[in-house]
Design a protein around this motif. Sequence first.
Motif, PDB file in Angstrom:
ATOM      1  N   GLY A   1       8.311  74.192  69.267  1.00 31.45           N
ATOM      2  CA  GLY A   1       8.792  73.111  68.308  1.00 31.45           C
ATOM      3  C   GLY A   1       9.845  72.227  68.289  1.00 31.45           C
ATOM      4  O   GLY A   1      10.358  71.589  67.838  1.00 31.45           O
ATOM      5  N   ASP A   2      10.101  72.432  69.799  1.00 30.40           N
ATOM      6  CA  ASP A   2      11.087  71.181  70.248  1.00 30.40           C
ATOM      7  C   ASP A   2      10.607  69.986  71.190  1.00 30.40           C
ATOM      8  O   ASP A   2      10.485  69.878  72.261  1.00 30.40           O
ATOM      9  N   ASP A   3       9.737  69.224  70.332  1.00 34.30           N
ATOM     10  CA  ASP A   3       8.969  68.027  70.981  1.00 34.30           C
ATOM     11  C   ASP A   3      10.146  67.076  71.775  1.00 34.30           C
ATOM     12  O   ASP A   3       9.627  66.420  72.581  1.00 34.30           O
ATOM     13  N   GLY A   4      11.197  67.012  71.271  1.00 33.25           N
ATOM     14  CA  GLY A   4      12.163  66.105  72.199  1.00 33.25           C
ATOM     15  C   GLY A   4      12.405  66.511  73.575  1.00 33.25           C
ATOM     16  O   GLY A   4      12.275  65.620  74.505  1.00 33.25           O
ATOM     17  N   THR A   5      12.721  67.680  73.781  1.00 37.26           N
ATOM     18  CA  THR A   5      12.735  68.257  75.050  1.00 37.26           C
ATOM     19  C   THR A   5      11.471  68.394  75.966  1.00 37.26           C
ATOM     20  O   THR A   5      11.445  68.214  77.161  1.00 37.26           O
ATOM     21  N   ALA A   6      10.303  68.665  75.260  1.00 40.17           N
ATOM     22  CA  ALA A   6       9.092  68.412  75.882  1.00 40.17           C
ATOM     23  C   ALA A   6       8.871  67.183  76.444  1.00 40.17           C
ATOM     24  O   ALA A   6       8.216  66.816  77.384  1.00 40.17           O
TER      25      ALA A   6
ATOM     26  N   LEU B   1      27.121  64.961  62.087  1.00 41.02           N
ATOM     27  CA  LEU B   1      26.943  65.642  63.434  1.00 41.02           C
ATOM     28  C   LEU B   1      27.360  64.728  64.275  1.00 41.02           C
ATOM     29  O   LEU B   1      26.766  64.472  65.489  1.00 41.02           O
ATOM     30  N   ALA B   2      28.691  63.932  64.295  1.00 44.30           N
ATOM     31  CA  ALA B   2      28.997  63.077  65.318  1.00 44.30           C
ATOM     32  C   ALA B   2      29.095  63.914  66.543  1.00 44.30           C
ATOM     33  O   ALA B   2      29.035  63.216  67.756  1.00 44.30           O
ATOM     34  N   GLU B   3      29.404  65.040  66.671  1.00 46.31           N
ATOM     35  CA  GLU B   3      29.773  65.841  67.985  1.00 46.31           C
ATOM     36  C   GLU B   3      28.445  65.912  68.617  1.00 46.31           C
ATOM     37  O   GLU B   3      28.518  66.335  70.036  1.00 46.31           O
ATOM     38  N   ASN B   4      27.379  65.853  68.149  1.00 47.75           N
ATOM     39  CA  ASN B   4      26.104  66.010  68.660  1.00 47.75           C
ATOM     40  C   ASN B   4      25.179  64.912  69.063  1.00 47.75           C
ATOM     41  O   ASN B   4      25.627  64.127  70.165  1.00 47.75           O
ATOM     42  N   ASP B   5      24.286  64.680  68.262  1.00 49.24           N
ATOM     43  CA  ASP B   5      23.403  63.440  68.796  1.00 49.24           C
ATOM     44  C   ASP B   5      24.118  62.127  68.671  1.00 49.24           C
ATOM     45  O   ASP B   5      23.738  61.188  69.346  1.00 49.24           O
ATOM     46  N   PHE B   6      25.127  62.129  67.944  1.00 48.83           N
ATOM     47  CA  PHE B   6      25.727  60.608  67.745  1.00 48.83           C
ATOM     48  C   PHE B   6      27.203  60.668  68.220  1.00 48.83           C
ATOM     49  O   PHE B   6      28.030  59.948  67.720  1.00 48.83           O
TER      50      PHE B   6
ATOM     51  N   LEU C   1      17.095  52.071  67.702  1.00 52.49           N
ATOM     52  CA  LEU C   1      15.879  51.565  68.390  1.00 52.49           C
ATOM     53  C   LEU C   1      14.824  52.788  68.673  1.00 52.49           C
ATOM     54  O   LEU C   1      13.779  52.300  69.083  1.00 52.49           O
ATOM     55  N   LEU C   2      15.285  53.944  68.649  1.00 54.62           N
ATOM     56  CA  LEU C   2      14.296  55.194  69.010  1.00 54.62           C
ATOM     57  C   LEU C   2      14.614  56.281  67.705  1.00 54.62           C
ATOM     58  O   LEU C   2      15.633  56.262  67.372  1.00 54.62           O
ATOM     59  N   PRO C   3      13.658  56.735  67.442  1.00 52.26           N
ATOM     60  CA  PRO C   3      13.719  57.850  66.583  1.00 52.26           C
ATOM     61  C   PRO C   3      14.401  58.875  66.841  1.00 52.26           C
ATOM     62  O   PRO C   3      14.908  59.393  67.976  1.00 52.26           O
ATOM     63  N   VAL C   4      15.177  59.823  66.041  1.00 50.33           N
ATOM     64  CA  VAL C   4      16.205  60.865  66.356  1.00 50.33           C
ATOM     65  C   VAL C   4      15.158  62.081  66.600  1.00 50.33           C
ATOM     66  O   VAL C   4      14.396  62.597  65.700  1.00 50.33           O
ATOM     67  N   ILE C   5      15.356  62.665  67.913  1.00 47.61           N
ATOM     68  CA  ILE C   5      14.579  63.530  68.512  1.00 47.61           C
ATOM     69  C   ILE C   5      15.524  64.611  69.102  1.00 47.61           C
ATOM     70  O   ILE C   5      14.861  65.887  69.875  1.00 47.61           O
ATOM     71  N   GLY C   6      16.755  64.565  68.617  1.00 47.32           N
ATOM     72  CA  GLY C   6      17.480  65.948  69.027  1.00 47.32           C
ATOM     73  C   GLY C   6      17.947  65.902  70.755  1.00 47.32           C
ATOM     74  O   GLY C   6      17.870  66.812  71.224  1.00 47.32           O
ATOM     75  N   ILE C   7      18.104  64.912  71.423  1.00 47.66           N
ATOM     76  CA  ILE C   7      18.109  64.822  72.783  1.00 47.66           C
ATOM     77  C   ILE C   7      19.682  64.490  73.041  1.00 47.66           C
ATOM     78  O   ILE C   7      20.623  63.397  72.532  1.00 47.66           O
TER      79      ILE C   7
ATOM     80  N   GLY D   1      13.967  83.779  68.814  1.00 46.49           N
ATOM     81  CA  GLY D   1      14.519  82.582  68.864  1.00 46.49           C
ATOM     82  C   GLY D   1      15.235  82.284  67.449  1.00 46.49           C
ATOM     83  O   GLY D   1      14.808  82.786  66.430  1.00 46.49           O
ATOM     84  N   TYR D   2      16.316  81.379  67.295  1.00 49.66           N
ATOM     85  CA  TYR D   2      17.004  80.928  65.921  1.00 49.66           C
ATOM     86  C   TYR D   2      17.311  79.586  66.153  1.00 49.66           C
ATOM     87  O   TYR D   2      17.413  78.854  67.011  1.00 49.66           O
ATOM     88  N   ALA D   3      17.359  78.876  64.707  1.00 51.16           N
ATOM     89  CA  ALA D   3      17.653  77.475  64.712  1.00 51.16           C
ATOM     90  C   ALA D   3      18.940  77.298  64.165  1.00 51.16           C
ATOM     91  O   ALA D   3      19.230  77.749  63.224  1.00 51.16           O
ATOM     92  N   PRO D   4      19.771  76.654  64.645  1.00 50.63           N
ATOM     93  CA  PRO D   4      21.262  76.389  64.277  1.00 50.63           C
ATOM     94  C   PRO D   4      20.993  75.444  62.990  1.00 50.63           C
ATOM     95  O   PRO D   4      19.875  75.092  62.797  1.00 50.63           O
ATOM     96  N   SER D   5      22.124  75.178  62.271  1.00 51.93           N
ATOM     97  CA  SER D   5      22.084  74.501  61.055  1.00 51.93           C
ATOM     98  C   SER D   5      21.776  73.208  61.270  1.00 51.93           C
ATOM     99  O   SER D   5      21.355  72.436  60.046  1.00 51.93           O
ATOM    100  N   ASN D   6      21.787  72.395  62.479  1.00 52.11           N
ATOM    101  CA  ASN D   6      21.751  71.184  62.512  1.00 52.11           C
ATOM    102  C   ASN D   6      20.081  70.833  63.053  1.00 52.11           C
ATOM    103  O   ASN D   6      19.897  69.760  63.671  1.00 52.11           O
ATOM    104  N   THR D   7      19.294  71.967  63.038  1.00 47.27           N
ATOM    105  CA  THR D   7      17.978  71.609  63.625  1.00 47.27           C
ATOM    106  C   THR D   7      17.026  72.714  62.889  1.00 47.27           C
ATOM    107  O   THR D   7      17.295  73.474  62.353  1.00 47.27           O
TER     108      THR D   7
END
Length: 374
Positions: free
Chosen positions: A167-172, A263-268, A333-339, A98-104
Amino acid sequence: MKAIKQYIKDTDKLCILLCTLCSTLSVIALVSISYYASSAERSVFANYRMPIVQAGAAAAGLVCAIIISKIDYHSLAGAWPLHMIVTWGLVLATFIIGYAPSNTTNKSWIQLPLGLSLQPTELAKISFILTFALHLDNCRDKLNEPSTLAAILAHLGLPVLLIHFQGDDGTALIFLLIGLSMLFAAGIARKYILAGVGLGAVALPVLWFGIMADYQKERILALFHPDDYTDLLWQQNQGRISIGAGQIVGRGFFRTQHHPVPLAENDFIFSYLSEALGFVGSLLVLALLFALAAKMISTAFRSQDRLGALICVGIFAVITWQAIVNIGMNLSLLPVIGITLPLFTAGGTSVLTTYLMIGLSLSVYMHNKKTLFD
């Protein structure tokens, strides 16, 4: 031609239309984000890679959804050894390659040729929904027996723990919410619900002091003490400014005066859409997602058996919880968790997975000719 006409007659046309509208808005937004990228030393493909991949994933996903819809969902659920081994085997592979992209920071992706990548946990959502629905259906008469419930909770807990260690607690968290939603729909007794709430309250200190990393705690604390965590909240603050800048009707796409959001194209992407389309456009995005989630519940009621209904509830949970968490992140309203925001966030795996799940719901729709209200 006759087969096509028959398919159009039998399928859930509104569901397909809603998905197509979501994907169209997403691609337009991503083209707009890419529009002013520097093109001096880059090819057209490099500049517009995101919307090209997004459009390709949506088109391929729609084709796959149509194919899946023609397969009886009972057969798909019955093939659980095959898709479980493949999807969870890929998840396990991320611990090695596995690898981590630049934004995670979590290594939950697998590198593919042509610069593409795969996030196996997205595909694992489909397998989990099918296997968990089958498990709940098979033990429907003994659901509230302690031994049966323990096995079901183990079925839910093991994937959550595996993804946590990845390591991906948001998906968990999303997996946990999917499972709990399906368990609630299956008819778990009230005493267990109350016991679960109590256990959750007791577990919070354990999570906070024994499991959560410092950066995760800071993301939560920042929501309550924003003045002490201005650097940590910078991205979310930019997102809120972007949402407010859209006012009523928005600034439109393909304009230079958009407020920069990392990263407007992703989480935002919701922030970008809100600025481009304004409050009216924000309501449109919410309405599309709400209507799509409502279609999943409608199809669940249409199903003449519990298996089909539970599959649709699982898909409903994916769309609903991911939308709530993502938009909550955009609104601070919620923390950033990469969803991701379903069908909107840039990401080929996420889009393709969502369409595959839509194909499952279409299968339930098409293989149940009557509704519960007929």
